[in-house]
Design a protein around this motif. Structure first.
Motif, PDB file in Angstrom:
ATOM      1  N   LEU A  29       1.838  41.002 -17.475  1.00  0.00           N
ATOM      2  CA  LEU A  29       1.047  41.396 -16.322  1.00  0.00           C
ATOM      3  C   LEU A  29       1.902  42.204 -15.351  1.00  0.00           C
ATOM      4  O   LEU A  29       3.059  41.859 -15.080  1.00  0.00           O
ATOM      5  N   LEU A  30       1.334  43.269 -14.857  1.00  0.00           N
ATOM      6  CA  LEU A  30       2.004  44.084 -13.848  1.00  0.00           C
ATOM      7  C   LEU A  30       1.852  43.387 -12.503  1.00  0.00           C
ATOM      8  O   LEU A  30       0.730  43.232 -12.012  1.00  0.00           O
ATOM      9  N   CYS A  43       2.451  53.279  -8.578  1.00  0.00           N
ATOM     10  CA  CYS A  43       3.447  53.263  -9.638  1.00  0.00           C
ATOM     11  C   CYS A  43       3.527  54.659 -10.244  1.00  0.00           C
ATOM     12  O   CYS A  43       2.493  55.242 -10.602  1.00  0.00           O
ATOM     13  N   ARG A  45      -2.387  51.477  -6.279  1.00  0.00           N
ATOM     14  CA  ARG A  45      -2.541  50.022  -6.192  1.00  0.00           C
ATOM     15  C   ARG A  45      -2.839  49.583  -4.765  1.00  0.00           C
ATOM     16  O   ARG A  45      -2.332  48.575  -4.298  1.00  0.00           O
ATOM     17  N   SER A  57      -6.789  54.859 -10.692  1.00  0.00           N
ATOM     18  CA  SER A  57      -6.967  53.860  -9.647  1.00  0.00           C
ATOM     19  C   SER A  57      -8.131  52.955  -9.990  1.00  0.00           C
ATOM     20  O   SER A  57      -9.132  53.405 -10.571  1.00  0.00           O
ATOM     21  N   CYS A  92       7.485  51.264  -9.535  1.00  0.00           N
ATOM     22  CA  CYS A  92       6.414  50.864  -8.629  1.00  0.00           C
ATOM     23  C   CYS A  92       6.949  50.668  -7.218  1.00  0.00           C
ATOM     24  O   CYS A  92       8.050  50.134  -7.020  1.00  0.00           O
ATOM     25  N   GLN A 128      -2.593  45.679 -15.659  1.00  0.00           N
ATOM     26  CA  GLN A 128      -3.009  45.405 -14.288  1.00  0.00           C
ATOM     27  C   GLN A 128      -4.378  44.760 -14.365  1.00  0.00           C
ATOM     28  O   GLN A 128      -5.348  45.384 -14.796  1.00  0.00           O
ATOM     29  N   ARG A 129      -4.456  43.518 -13.979  1.00  0.00           N
ATOM     30  CA  ARG A 129      -5.683  42.731 -14.142  1.00  0.00           C
ATOM     31  C   ARG A 129      -6.182  42.296 -12.772  1.00  0.00           C
ATOM     32  O   ARG A 129      -5.469  41.622 -12.012  1.00  0.00           O
ATOM     33  N   LEU A 130      -7.421  42.675 -12.460  1.00  0.00           N
ATOM     34  CA  LEU A 130      -8.056  42.269 -11.221  1.00  0.00           C
ATOM     35  C   LEU A 130      -9.005  41.112 -11.486  1.00  0.00           C
ATOM     36  O   LEU A 130      -9.337  40.807 -12.639  1.00  0.00           O
ATOM     37  N   PRO A 144       1.129  42.453  -8.919  1.00  0.00           N
ATOM     38  CA  PRO A 144       0.416  43.231  -7.899  1.00  0.00           C
ATOM     39  C   PRO A 144       1.273  43.439  -6.655  1.00  0.00           C
ATOM     40  O   PRO A 144       1.985  42.538  -6.196  1.00  0.00           O
ATOM     41  N   GLN A 145       1.202  44.673  -6.130  1.00  0.00           N
ATOM     42  CA  GLN A 145       1.824  45.008  -4.847  1.00  0.00           C
ATOM     43  C   GLN A 145       3.295  44.626  -4.782  1.00  0.00           C
ATOM     44  O   GLN A 145       3.791  44.205  -3.744  1.00  0.00           O
TER      45      GLN A 145
END
Length: 727
Positions: A602-603, A623, A639, A655, A618, A578-580, A605-606
């Motif tokens: 990559l997971l 998830c 998430r 988180s 998820c 999970q990359r922000l 997002p949302q």
């Protein structure tokens, strides 16, 4: 019971002796002492290094008074050796050496200035330029005694700043530079147990690094820095004559700076097993001193009055040692060069006194000198790989020497020595450095012997001699005559590196062995190489046990970075990330090496869905993570706005944002990592096991204190400050 032979050979010492035969045991001990008499001394260097490692392994800083325990132990060892004999003195000496290594590390740590408390925002940095590194996209300067703002006191640690790529400033060592920059402390480890950049910076004197957000102003300094200025001049003239990667590599061989080498060329050299050619060490100083010795001896022999009146060989050896010392200082006196020069000095002394030039005792003395001067070097790959390679080469030569053809068969003997020098040395050095490379870099080069068989002779016969000639011709402005053939040789080495790196499976990523497993492997290697009798073979199972123990440890199931912008989930099929926005590429690469992976998925997002065969399920806001698809939920990754089930019954909640007490379970969120650094999680049957970086490192001088915000609510709202990645 027959008496032991007066001069037993190493092969006559049995491996094991029954404890039920005391007479046989005494005979064995006598034979062992006679056979290994010359091998006791190198173990003092091993004990010295063990003492240094013991200091760094402690969970808290010991009291400074512990330094004074060493002198009585050393005196006690001397008295025991004089009273009870060599064996008892050796045993007590090992304890004293261990205490000396511990005390040396503690003393050096106590002499270091405290880490800097740097401002959060941009500031004008002013200081004297200590060195300038040419980067592919600009320049990087290191400032000593810097000031952060007008009227502020000078800081005791250096600051390193990367200038903007379009900045026209060309600072030189000794100049005074001022620039507005964003400066941050050294980054913490990427995960608990990873390489500690803050510890390395603490002992090297670096206080922080950053990047300029404006153009720099430069004023000529009143004092020059001779060696640093000469290094910068050689680098600039070399890269001007040889543009591109070839010029950057040529400059690295002459000055030791690798910052200007393009990333693609670095990767090719690394994957082909030729990266050691870029780090000036024993090979380079041996070439420099060998060429200098030959030139000086020829010059003395060419003048009959001097040849008849002066001892040419000793004078040439001393002169070559002086050239080698200058080359060490010019290239920055890194740990491999210190080891090489120390051994070169011992070899010169042996040549002058008629003793053997290269020996295990000389290697051990060089290691002891480096450990006492720079104890923290024992933790780095340079020290470990350099000394391991030389130890294996000396042991291999000692094994080969009695098996060579006799001196009267001159050509067969020369052929055997040549084969050892070209093939066996690459195999031995490669095998000796493999465990350390696996631990630090997580990559296995399969074709290094082939690449080195071509590149090392080119470096020895063409590249380095031409480079020495270029440096000698620079005062006359004629360096281009020698840099041209040097460039041809470097281009040939680069061509070999690119070709070998392109072969299938040239560099295989593998999970690194643990630090504990590496220590066991290193002890087994020392046992195998330092002893001479047959019981040295007991080192082989020790090496195997170290590899097995180091590889058997299960990596974390989850990792959370120190800024929570990157979260990793280990699955049976690979790695999910999970990359922000703003996540560190360095942290991602270190994590990939930990898991032995080239890439990670990559997971999304949302997005709802299942991963890893259903082990990760998820929904829009969370998830659920299970050790197996049919198992119970072991952790929850939030998430965004979590659903109602996210905190119900999960023993662990992870988180990237502050959870703010919404969950009763154990929480690892942005506030947790801001306070205690990166976190690692193992999902075990008894429940999740969580380890923070602060818990792993303990209370040490290089570990920043736990931040204490004015109020917890403000701390949870404030994101961690971005930190420049180390270069």
């Amino acid at each position: 019971m027959p008496a032991p032979p007066p001069n037993p050979s190493a092969a006559s010492v049995p491996l094991l002796v029954s404890a039920a035969e005391p007479g046989r045991a005494a005979q064995w001990l006598h034979q062992f002492a006679e056979a290994e008499r010359l091998r006791f001394a190198p173990w003092f260097a091993v004990a010295l290094g063990a003492g240094v490692l013991l200091y760094f392994a402690l969970p808290a800083e010991p009291p400074a008074a512990a330094v004074w325990v060493t002198p009585p132990l050393v005196l006690f060892a001397l008295l025991v050796g004089a009273w009870r004999g060599a064996a008892a003195g050796w045993a007590s000496g090992l304890v004293a050496a261990l205490a000396l290594g511990f005390a040396a590390a503690l003393w050096h740590a106590g002499r270091q200035p405290a880490p800097l408390d740097l401002p959060r925002g941009a500031v004008v940095v002013t200081g004297k330029v200590a060195s300038v590194d040419i980067l592919p996209e600009g320049r990087r300067v290191t400032l000593e005694r810097p000031r952060l703002g007008e009227g502020e006191p000078a800081l005791p640690r250096r600051i390193r700043v990367r200038l903007r790529s379009e900045d026209p400033a060309r600072p030189a060592p000794g100049d005074v530079l001022s620039v507005r920059a964003l400066v941050r402390p050294p980054v913490p480890p990427a995960y608990p147990g990873a390489w500690d950049f803050q510890r390395a910076a603490f002992f090297s004197g670096l206080g922080g690094s950053g990047f300029a957000i404006g153009r720099a102003s430069v004023e000529p300094g009143a004092e020059s820095v001779p060696l640093a200025g000469l290094r910068a001049e050689i680098e600039a003239r070399t890269t001007a004559a040889l543009p591109g990667g070839a010029g950057a590599i040529a400059a690295a061989l002459l000055t030791g700076g690798q910052s200007a080498i393009p990333a693609a060329d670095l990767a090719a050299m690394r994957d082909s097993g030729l990266a050691h050619l870029l780090s000036v060490s024993g090979l380079h100083i041996a070439i420099v001193m060998g060429v200098s010795f030959a030139v000086l001896r020829f010059a003395l022999a060419a003048v009959p009055p001097l040849a008849l009146r002066l001892p040419g060989k000793p004078l040439a050896a001393v002169g070559a040692l002086g050239v080698g010392g200058f080359y060490m200082l010019l290239t920055g006196a890194e740990v491999p060069m210190q080891r090489s020069f120390a051994m070169a000095a011992l070899a010169t002394l042996a040549l002058l006194t008629g003793r053997r030039a290269i020996s295990m005792r000389g290697l051990a003395l060089a290691a002891a000198v480096v450990l006492l001067l720079q104890p923290a070097a024992v933790l780095g790959p340079s020290f470990q790989m350099s000394f391991a390679a030389v130890m294996a080469l000396i042991a291999g030569w000692e094994w080969l020497r009695p098996r060579l053809p006799p001196p009267e068969r001159r050509w067969r003997r020369r052929i055997a020595v040549a084969l050892f020098g070209t093939v066996a040395t690459s195999i031995l050095a490669g095998a000796a450095t493999t465990p350390f490379g696996l631990h630090h870099f997580g990559r296995l080069q399969l074709y290094g012997v082939v690449a080195n068989a071509v590149a090392v002779p080119l470096t020895s016969a063409l590249i380095m001699p031409a480079g020495m000639a270029a440096v000698a011709l620079m005062p006359l402005g004629l360096e281009g005559l020698a840099l041209a053939p040097m460039g041809w040789g470097v281009e040939a080495v680069l061509a070999v590196a690119r070709a070998v790196a392109a072969w299938p499976g040239a560099a295989v990523p593998v999970p690194p062995i643990t630090a504990g497993g590496l220590c066991v492997v290193a002890f087994g290697m020392a046992w195998l190489c330092l002893w001479r009798s047959r019981w040295r073979l007991l080192g082989v199972p020790v090496i195997v046990a170290g590899f097995v123990a180091g590889a058997a440890q299960r990596p974390p199931d989850m990792l959370v970075s120190a800024d929570a912008r990157l979260i990793a989930l280990r699955t049976g099929d690979g790695l999910l990330l999970q990359r922000l926005s703003g996540a560190s590429n360095l942290t991602r690469d270190v994590w990939l090496r930990l898991y032995g992976r080239e890439t990670a998925e990559l997971l999304p997002p949302q997005r709802a869905g299942t991963f890893a065969g259903g082990a990760i399920a998820c929904e829009a806001g969370a998830c659920a993570i299970r050790p197996s698809p049919a198992g119970a939920v072991a952790a929850v990754l939030l998430r965004g706005d979590p659903p109602a089930w996210a905190c119900a019954g999960a023993p662990l909640v992870v988180s990237a944002e502050p959870v703010r007490g919404r969950c009763a379970a154990r929480v690892v969120d942005r506030f947790s990592v801001w306070r205690d650094g990166a976190h690692a999680v193992w999902l075990e049957p008894a429940g999740p096991r969580v380890l923070s970086d602060r818990e792993a490192r303990g209370a040490r001088p290089w570990v920043p204190p736990q931040p204490k915000p004015r109020n917890a609510a403000a701390a949870r709202e404030a994101p961690p400050q971005p930190t420049p990645e180390p270069e």
